[in-house]
Motif scaffolding. Structure first.
Motif, PDB file in Angstrom:
ATOM      1  N   ASP A  54      -6.321  -1.419  -5.881  1.00  0.00           N
ATOM      2  CA  ASP A  54      -7.459  -2.182  -5.355  1.00  0.00           C
ATOM      3  C   ASP A  54      -8.680  -1.284  -5.160  1.00  0.00           C
ATOM      4  O   ASP A  54      -9.416  -1.408  -4.185  1.00  0.00           O
ATOM      5  CB  ASP A  54      -7.076  -2.851  -4.027  1.00  0.00           C
ATOM      6  CG  ASP A  54      -8.021  -3.991  -3.659  1.00  0.00           C
ATOM      7  OD1 ASP A  54      -8.638  -4.569  -4.588  1.00  0.00           O
ATOM      8  OD2 ASP A  54      -8.161  -4.279  -2.457  1.00  0.00           O
ATOM      9  N   GLY A  55      -8.841  -0.354  -6.078  1.00  0.00           N
ATOM     10  CA  GLY A  55      -9.987   0.536  -6.055  1.00  0.00           C
ATOM     11  C   GLY A  55      -9.868   1.720  -5.126  1.00  0.00           C
ATOM     12  O   GLY A  55     -10.771   2.562  -5.071  1.00  0.00           O
ATOM     13  N   LYS A  56      -8.752   1.832  -4.407  1.00  0.00           N
ATOM     14  CA  LYS A  56      -8.570   2.932  -3.458  1.00  0.00           C
ATOM     15  C   LYS A  56      -7.535   3.921  -4.003  1.00  0.00           C
ATOM     16  O   LYS A  56      -6.528   3.514  -4.591  1.00  0.00           O
ATOM     17  CB  LYS A  56      -8.111   2.395  -2.104  1.00  0.00           C
ATOM     18  CG  LYS A  56      -9.141   1.503  -1.428  1.00  0.00           C
ATOM     19  CD  LYS A  56      -8.622   0.986  -0.090  1.00  0.00           C
ATOM     20  CE  LYS A  56      -9.648   0.090   0.581  1.00  0.00           C
ATOM     21  NZ  LYS A  56      -9.150  -0.444   1.881  1.00  0.00           N
ATOM     22  N   LEU A  57      -7.815   5.192  -3.792  1.00  0.00           N
ATOM     23  CA  LEU A  57      -6.926   6.231  -4.281  1.00  0.00           C
ATOM     24  C   LEU A  57      -5.522   6.044  -3.703  1.00  0.00           C
ATOM     25  O   LEU A  57      -5.339   5.936  -2.498  1.00  0.00           O
ATOM     26  CB  LEU A  57      -7.466   7.612  -3.901  1.00  0.00           C
ATOM     27  CG  LEU A  57      -6.663   8.821  -4.410  1.00  0.00           C
ATOM     28  CD1 LEU A  57      -6.581   8.830  -5.924  1.00  0.00           C
ATOM     29  CD2 LEU A  57      -7.289  10.111  -3.886  1.00  0.00           C
ATOM     30  N   TYR A  58      -4.531   6.014  -4.614  1.00  0.00           N
ATOM     31  CA  TYR A  58      -3.142   5.792  -4.209  1.00  0.00           C
ATOM     32  C   TYR A  58      -2.268   7.025  -4.454  1.00  0.00           C
ATOM     33  O   TYR A  58      -1.461   7.405  -3.613  1.00  0.00           O
ATOM     34  CB  TYR A  58      -2.584   4.586  -4.968  1.00  0.00           C
ATOM     35  CG  TYR A  58      -1.082   4.576  -5.111  1.00  0.00           C
ATOM     36  CD1 TYR A  58      -0.258   4.397  -4.003  1.00  0.00           C
ATOM     37  CD2 TYR A  58      -0.477   4.752  -6.350  1.00  0.00           C
ATOM     38  CE1 TYR A  58       1.121   4.406  -4.124  1.00  0.00           C
ATOM     39  CE2 TYR A  58       0.897   4.758  -6.492  1.00  0.00           C
ATOM     40  CZ  TYR A  58       1.691   4.587  -5.379  1.00  0.00           C
ATOM     41  OH  TYR A  58       3.054   4.597  -5.503  1.00  0.00           O
ATOM     42  N   ALA A 103      -1.737   5.526   1.756  1.00  0.00           N
ATOM     43  CA  ALA A 103      -1.539   4.122   2.079  1.00  0.00           C
ATOM     44  C   ALA A 103      -2.834   3.367   1.798  1.00  0.00           C
ATOM     45  O   ALA A 103      -3.893   3.958   1.544  1.00  0.00           O
ATOM     46  CB  ALA A 103      -1.144   3.970   3.543  1.00  0.00           C
ATOM     47  N   ALA A 104      -2.770   2.029   1.872  1.00  0.00           N
ATOM     48  CA  ALA A 104      -3.952   1.201   1.588  1.00  0.00           C
ATOM     49  C   ALA A 104      -5.092   1.475   2.556  1.00  0.00           C
ATOM     50  O   ALA A 104      -6.268   1.290   2.221  1.00  0.00           O
ATOM     51  CB  ALA A 104      -3.564  -0.277   1.633  1.00  0.00           C
ATOM     52  N   ASN A 105      -4.767   1.938   3.772  1.00  0.00           N
ATOM     53  CA  ASN A 105      -5.811   2.221   4.769  1.00  0.00           C
ATOM     54  C   ASN A 105      -6.411   3.613   4.621  1.00  0.00           C
ATOM     55  O   ASN A 105      -7.221   4.034   5.447  1.00  0.00           O
ATOM     56  CB  ASN A 105      -5.269   2.031   6.179  1.00  0.00           C
ATOM     57  CG  ASN A 105      -4.136   3.006   6.515  1.00  0.00           C
ATOM     58  OD1 ASN A 105      -3.782   3.868   5.706  1.00  0.00           O
ATOM     59  ND2 ASN A 105      -3.570   2.860   7.711  1.00  0.00           N
ATOM     60  N   GLY A 106      -6.006   4.349   3.568  1.00  0.00           N
ATOM     61  CA  GLY A 106      -6.539   5.680   3.331  1.00  0.00           C
ATOM     62  C   GLY A 106      -5.755   6.797   3.981  1.00  0.00           C
ATOM     63  O   GLY A 106      -6.091   7.970   3.800  1.00  0.00           O
ATOM     64  N   GLN A 107      -4.702   6.453   4.727  1.00  0.00           N
ATOM     65  CA  GLN A 107      -3.893   7.463   5.393  1.00  0.00           C
ATOM     66  C   GLN A 107      -3.004   8.185   4.387  1.00  0.00           C
ATOM     67  O   GLN A 107      -2.295   7.563   3.597  1.00  0.00           O
ATOM     68  CB  GLN A 107      -3.025   6.818   6.479  1.00  0.00           C
ATOM     69  CG  GLN A 107      -1.961   7.719   7.076  1.00  0.00           C
ATOM     70  CD  GLN A 107      -2.541   8.901   7.811  1.00  0.00           C
ATOM     71  OE1 GLN A 107      -3.471   8.742   8.592  1.00  0.00           O
ATOM     72  NE2 GLN A 107      -1.998  10.082   7.581  1.00  0.00           N
ATOM     73  N   LEU A 108      -3.027   9.510   4.400  1.00  0.00           N
ATOM     74  CA  LEU A 108      -2.111  10.295   3.584  1.00  0.00           C
ATOM     75  C   LEU A 108      -0.693  10.054   4.078  1.00  0.00           C
ATOM     76  O   LEU A 108      -0.398  10.225   5.260  1.00  0.00           O
ATOM     77  CB  LEU A 108      -2.455  11.786   3.690  1.00  0.00           C
ATOM     78  CG  LEU A 108      -1.595  12.756   2.885  1.00  0.00           C
ATOM     79  CD1 LEU A 108      -1.764  12.515   1.389  1.00  0.00           C
ATOM     80  CD2 LEU A 108      -1.944  14.204   3.241  1.00  0.00           C
ATOM     81  N   VAL A 109       0.226   9.648   3.165  1.00  0.00           N
ATOM     82  CA  VAL A 109       1.587   9.308   3.591  1.00  0.00           C
ATOM     83  C   VAL A 109       2.646  10.181   2.927  1.00  0.00           C
ATOM     84  O   VAL A 109       3.812  10.159   3.331  1.00  0.00           O
ATOM     85  CB  VAL A 109       1.906   7.821   3.322  1.00  0.00           C
ATOM     86  CG1 VAL A 109       1.056   6.919   4.205  1.00  0.00           C
ATOM     87  CG2 VAL A 109       1.722   7.472   1.851  1.00  0.00           C
TER      88      VAL A 109
END
Length: 399
Positions: free
Chosen positions: A86-90, A109-115
């Protein structure tokens, strides 16, 4: 023996893999438009990528959102590669010229948190690997070595409670986790492991990374399994949900794998009903447990049967006895074990009346057939002494 315990549910891991597979399939059917240095490029046409060095960026044609970025080096897809959702770095990793990933690899994660973050060495994770929940709380910290016994790992639930712990030969996770303290390097440590529902599942005492004593619990809070290290032996005690002891095992842990020395089974009343003892043998440079004897007991505590196993060259023999519920010998005899499940009676087999007097004596030949049979009455008088033949006929034995 390094300490390893895990109560973390595997369902979440499988769900993540399923979601990744679904997203990968969906992405495969999406139509992408790619560009290189601001110019449209057909990545499926080798002549358009030949000799080029730099970043290729691909977007979904319908949404215009970035789906992939990857590096070209002299026309080959080598170096940095990124995937987007969805356009966000995965996901971000580096590809070598011969294919395997290498170097730092990360996921968001989708919220930008490094997981997820770890180092890839020719397609295999090595060294420090860290995982986080979507809210940034630590999920897992792990040190990955070539040999699992040389590694260590700590895993948490979303609540922050400890879910699993695997100790290495020394502290390996500092400064992210003080596994030296958790694993008892320096002083004995007591840890608690919890289920995803917050229930206490296990309590363990560790010293220098080795479990000394532990108790695993049912969801009711009652003990399910107790383990204790005693020198080079480990004792295991299993309980039913009603709290009654049902099984015991004892292992020799000085060798790898551990060797079973004894196991016992108990009735719901607590009475011992079965006991098996093993001896350690060595063949072709490898040690193994061999059953030495097995006993069964009536609920009144009297012996029911006893089997003793010995070797005569390469032939394994079983000397068997059975008893009545008053503990008096009922019958005994020897068997040669042919294969895994077959046995062949050999030698003299005897049977007794309840009054203790001999009732019958059978002598077997080498093929397991009765060659001679003696029969007595309860008063002790010899009734018959016959020679038996292969066709089932018999005649009085000649002295």
């Amino acid at each position: 023996m390094p300490f390893t315990k895990n109560t973390f549910p595997r369902r979440a891991a499988w769900a993540s893999l399923a979601a990744l597979s679904l997203w990968t399939c969906q992405a495969a059917y999406a139509v992408q438009d790619c560009e290189f240095n601001g110019q449209s490029i057909n990545t499926n046409n080798g002549s358009e990528t030949a000799g080029k060095t730099g970043m290729v960026r691909c977007k979904d044609r319908d949404s215009g959102k970035t789906e992939r970025e990857y590096e070209l080096r002299n026309g080959d897809s080598v170096g940095l590669s990124r995937y987007f959702r969805d356009g966000k770095l995965y996901k971000e990793f580096t590809v070598t010229s011969n294919g395997p990933h290498v170097g730092l690899e990360r996921e968001w994660a989708a919220n930008g948190q490094l997981v997820h973050e770890f180092t890839n060495v020719n397609g295999n994770a090595r060294g420090l690997r860290r995982q986080w929940f979507d809210d940034g709380k630590p999920r897992k910290v792990e040190w990955i070595a070539d040999n699992e016994r040389e590694g260590a790992a700590v895993e948490y639930h979303a609540s922050g409670q400890l879910a699993s712990l695997r100790c290495g030969p020394k502290p390996l996770l500092l400064p992210h986790v003080d596994d030296g303290k958790l694993c008892g390097f320096g002083a004995a440590s007591t840890i608690n492991l919890y289920s995803s529902k917050g229930e206490l599942r296990e309590t363990s005492v560790l010293l220098a990374g080795v479990e000394q004593k532990s108790t695993r619990f049912y969801s009711s809070g009652k003990p399910e399994l107790e383990e204790e290290l005693q020198g080079t032996q480990r004792r295991e005690t299993f309980y039913a949900e009603d709290g009654g002891k049902r099984r015991e095992k004892r292992w020799d842990v000085s060798t790898r794998p551990a060797l079973l020395l004894r196991e016992a089974e108990f009735h719901a009343s607590g009475t011992l009903v079965r006991e098996r003892n093993f001896t350690v043998t060595e063949a072709n440079g490898r040690k193994r447990s061999r059953l030495a004897n097995e006993s069964r007991f009536y609920l009144n505590g009297q012996p029911q049967s006893k089997d003793v196993y010995t070797l005569d060259g390469t032939t394994e023999l079983r000397d068997s006895q059975s008893f009545n519920d008053q503990g008096k010998l009922r019958q005994q005899g020897r068997y040669a074990l042919d294969g895994r499940y077959g046995d062949r009676p050999v030698g003299v087999h005897q049977f007794w009346f309840a009054n203790g007097k001999l009732e019958e004596e059978d002598t077997y030949d080498s093929k397991g057939n009765v060659a001679r049979q003696k029969v007595w009455d309860e008063a002790g008088n010899l009734v018959s002494d016959d020679e038996l033949f292969e066709d089932g006929s018999r005649k009085a034995y000649k002295k």
